[in-house]
Design an enzyme around this catalytic site. Structure first.
Site, mmCIF file in Angstrom:
data_model
loop_
_atom_site.group_PDB
_atom_site.id
_atom_site.type_symbol
_atom_site.label_atom_id
_atom_site.label_comp_id
_atom_site.label_asym_id
_atom_site.label_seq_id
_atom_site.Cartn_x
_atom_site.Cartn_y
_atom_site.Cartn_z
ATOM 1 N N LYS A 205 0.857 -1.184 0.000
ATOM 2 C CA LYS A 205 0.000 0.000 0.000
ATOM 3 C C LYS A 205 0.894 1.234 0.000
ATOM 4 O O LYS A 205 1.711 1.422 0.897
ATOM 5 C CB LYS A 205 -0.897 0.005 1.233
ATOM 6 C CG LYS A 205 -1.794 1.240 1.306
ATOM 7 C CD LYS A 205 -2.759 1.165 2.469
ATOM 8 C CE LYS A 205 -3.629 2.406 2.525
ATOM 9 N NZ LYS A 205 -4.559 2.361 3.672
ATOM 10 N N LYS A 257 -2.245 -1.505 -3.751
ATOM 11 C CA LYS A 257 -3.107 -0.332 -3.704
ATOM 12 C C LYS A 257 -2.274 0.933 -3.783
ATOM 13 O O LYS A 257 -1.271 1.012 -3.072
ATOM 14 C CB LYS A 257 -3.873 -0.370 -2.383
ATOM 15 C CG LYS A 257 -4.744 0.821 -2.117
ATOM 16 C CD LYS A 257 -5.359 0.672 -0.752
ATOM 17 C CE LYS A 257 -6.192 1.907 -0.472
ATOM 18 N NZ LYS A 257 -6.734 1.859 0.876
HETATM 19 C C1 PBG Z 1 -6.919 3.543 5.544
HETATM 20 C C2 PBG Z 1 -7.444 3.482 4.150
HETATM 21 C C3 PBG Z 1 -7.344 4.455 3.173
HETATM 22 C C4 PBG Z 1 -7.983 3.943 2.056
HETATM 23 C C5 PBG Z 1 -8.451 2.683 2.375
HETATM 24 N N1 PBG Z 1 -8.088 2.399 3.666
HETATM 25 C C6 PBG Z 1 -6.804 5.824 3.236
HETATM 26 C C7 PBG Z 1 -5.376 6.014 3.493
HETATM 27 O O1 PBG Z 1 -4.601 5.071 3.643
HETATM 28 O O2 PBG Z 1 -4.968 7.180 3.577
HETATM 29 C C8 PBG Z 1 -8.144 4.644 0.742
HETATM 30 C C9 PBG Z 1 -9.183 4.080 -0.167
HETATM 31 C C10 PBG Z 1 -9.511 4.976 -1.297
HETATM 32 O O3 PBG Z 1 -8.884 6.018 -1.519
HETATM 33 O O4 PBG Z 1 -10.467 4.633 -2.031
HETATM 34 N N2 PBG Z 1 -7.822 2.937 6.434
#
Ligand code: PBG
Length: 343
Positions: A205, A257
Site C-alpha cells: 500500500k 493499492k
Molecule cells: C486507511 C485506508 C485508506 C484507504 C483505504 N483504507 C486511506 C489512506 O490510507 O490514507 C483509501 C481508499 C480509497 O482512496 O479509495 N484505512
C-alpha cells in the site's frame, strides 16, 4: 508485394473483426465474482449523505447499507468491504473496538443481509476512529515530534480484529501498514477461536495522492501524510518484501493499492504470490474518471470497463472498485452490436 508472403498470412485483424470473434480472442475477462464493493457507513445518519468528490458514492445509513449489501449480493459480487465513520473520535480510536461502534454494528447488519452469498470484509485500521486521523496510536519521538507507534498499534489492531470477528466479519482487511500486523492478528484470531476468519493484507500500500477523495468519504481529520508507514511510490522491489512478509505471517489474500498507477507492482506480485491477489481501484481513480466523464471528455462506461479489465490483465484476482455493482450489471448484458458506421 507478393500476396503469398508469410507476412501477409499473419493478419492479427482477423481476430478483431466483430464482437463474437473478439470475445473468442479475449485473454482477460471480468466476472462479477472478481469484484468487491467498498462501502462507507456513518454513525447517526438516517438517510445516505453524498460525497462531493465521489459523485455516485455515499456515506450510508445503516438502512441504506443493508440495501447496498443486498444489491451487491444480487449482482453476484465477491464481497463488500466496510468502512465505518464514527461521530466521536479519540487518541486511541476507541470506537473501533466498541461492540456498539458503527463499524461493528454495520458488520453484523451486512452479515445478516448477505446470508453467505458474499464475503463480508471489514477495514481493519484506526484512521477513521482516531482524532488525529493516523492509522495507529502516537507517541513522542526522539526529537519531540509525534510518531506512529508500531507495536502499541498492534495491540489495538488485535482488539479491533477480535471485535470485528465477534460481530461476524468473514474477513478482516488490514490496511494500516504496521510491521507484523498480519501475524499478530492471525495469532489472536486463532487463539480466540476465530480460525475461519480470513485475513486480507494490504501488503503493498503506497502513500498516494489518489486517496484524496477517501478523506472526504470518511470525514478524515488527518493533517500531514502517512509516509512513515505507507510505501514510497518510487519503490517496486520493496513490494516483494512486504508481500513475502504478509504471506509468511499467514495472509490469505494480499493486496496492491492503488491499482492503475501500480500495475507493474501488481504484475510482479501476481507472478510470485502463492495466495490470491487483490487490487484496490481507489477513490482518486474513481473521481478522475467521473470528473472527466461529467465534462464529456471521456466515455464513462468504456473508461470504467477498460480500467477494470486492465487491472485484471495485470494479474489481480480480485478488484475492489466503487463501480462494482454497476459494472456487474453491465457484465450481464449481452454484447451490444453497434449500428451503422465503418468498422
Ligand atoms: C486507511 C485506508 C485508506 C484507504 C483505504 N483504507 C486511506 C489512506 O490510507 O490514507 C483509501 C481508499 C480509497 O482512496 O479509495 N484505512
Amino acid at each position: 508485394m507478393s500476396t503469398q508472403s508469410p507476412d501477409r498470412r499473419n493478419r492479427p485483424r482477423r481476430l478483431r473483426a466483430n464482437p463474437a470473434v473478439r470475445a473468442l480472442a479475449a485473454e482477460t475477462r471480468v466476472h462479477p465474482g472478481d469484484l468487491v464493493l467498498p462501502v462507507f457507513v456513518k454513525e447517526g445518519l438516517t438517510t445516505p449523505a453524498p460525497i462531493a468528490s465521489m459523485p455516485g458514492v455515499v456515506q450510508h445509513s445503516r438502512a441504506s447499507l443493508r440495501a447496498a449489501v443486498e444489491q451487491a449480493a444480487d449482482a453476484g459480487l465477491a464481497g463488500v468491504m466496510l468502512f465505518g465513520v464514527p461521530l466521536v473520535r479519540d487518541a486511541t480510536g476507541s470506537g473501533a473496538t466498541d461492540p456498539a461502534g458503527i463499524l461493528n454494528v454495520a458488520i453484523a447488519d451486512a452479515v445478516a443481509v448477505a446470508r453467505g452469498r458474499l464475503v463480508v470484509m471489514a477495514d481493519l485500521c484506526l484512521d477513521e476512529f482516531t482524532d488525529h486521523g493516523h492509522c495507529g496510536v502516537l507517541r513522542v519521538g526522539p526529537d519531540g515530534e509525534l510518531v506512529v507507534d508500531n507495536d502499541a498499534t498492534l495491540d489495538r489492531y488485535v482488539e479491533m480484529a477480535l471485535a470485528q470477528a465477534r460481530a461476524g466479519a468473514h474477513l478482516v482487511g488490514l490496511s494500516g501498514m504496521m510491521d507484523f500486523q498480519t501475524g499478530v492478528v492471525r495469532d489472536a484470531l486463532d487463539e480466540a477461536g476465530f480460525g475461519d476468519v480470513l485475513v486480507l493484507a494490504y501488503a503493498a500500500k503506497y502513500a498516494s495522492a489518489f486517496y484524496g477523495p477517501f478523506r472526504e468519504a470518511v470525514d478524515s481529520t488527518l493533517v500531514g501524510d502517512r509516509k512513515t508507514y505507507q510505501m514510497d511510490p518510487a519503490n517496486r522491489r520493496e513490494a516483494a518484501r512486504e508481500v513475502a512478509a504478509d504471506v509468511e505471517q499467514g495472509a490469505d489474500v494480499v493486496m496492491v493499492k492503488p491499482a492503475l498507477a501500480y500495475l507493474d507492482v501488481l504484475a510482479d506480485v501476481a507472478a510470485s504470490s502463492s495466495v490470491p491477489v487483490a487490487a484496490y481501484q481507489v477513490s482518486g481513480e474513481y473521481a478522475m474518471v467521473e470528473a472527466a466523464a461529467a465534462n464529456g471528455w471521456i466515455d464513462r462506461r468504456r473508461a470504467i470497463e477498460e480500467s477494470v479489465v486492465s487491472i485484471r490483465r495485470a494479474g489481480a484476482d480480485l478488484v475492489l472498485t466503487y463501480w462494482a455493482t454497476e459494472l456487474a450489471g453491465w457484465l450481464r448484458e449481452p454484447a451490444a452490436i453497434p449500428a451503422g458506421g465503418a468498422r
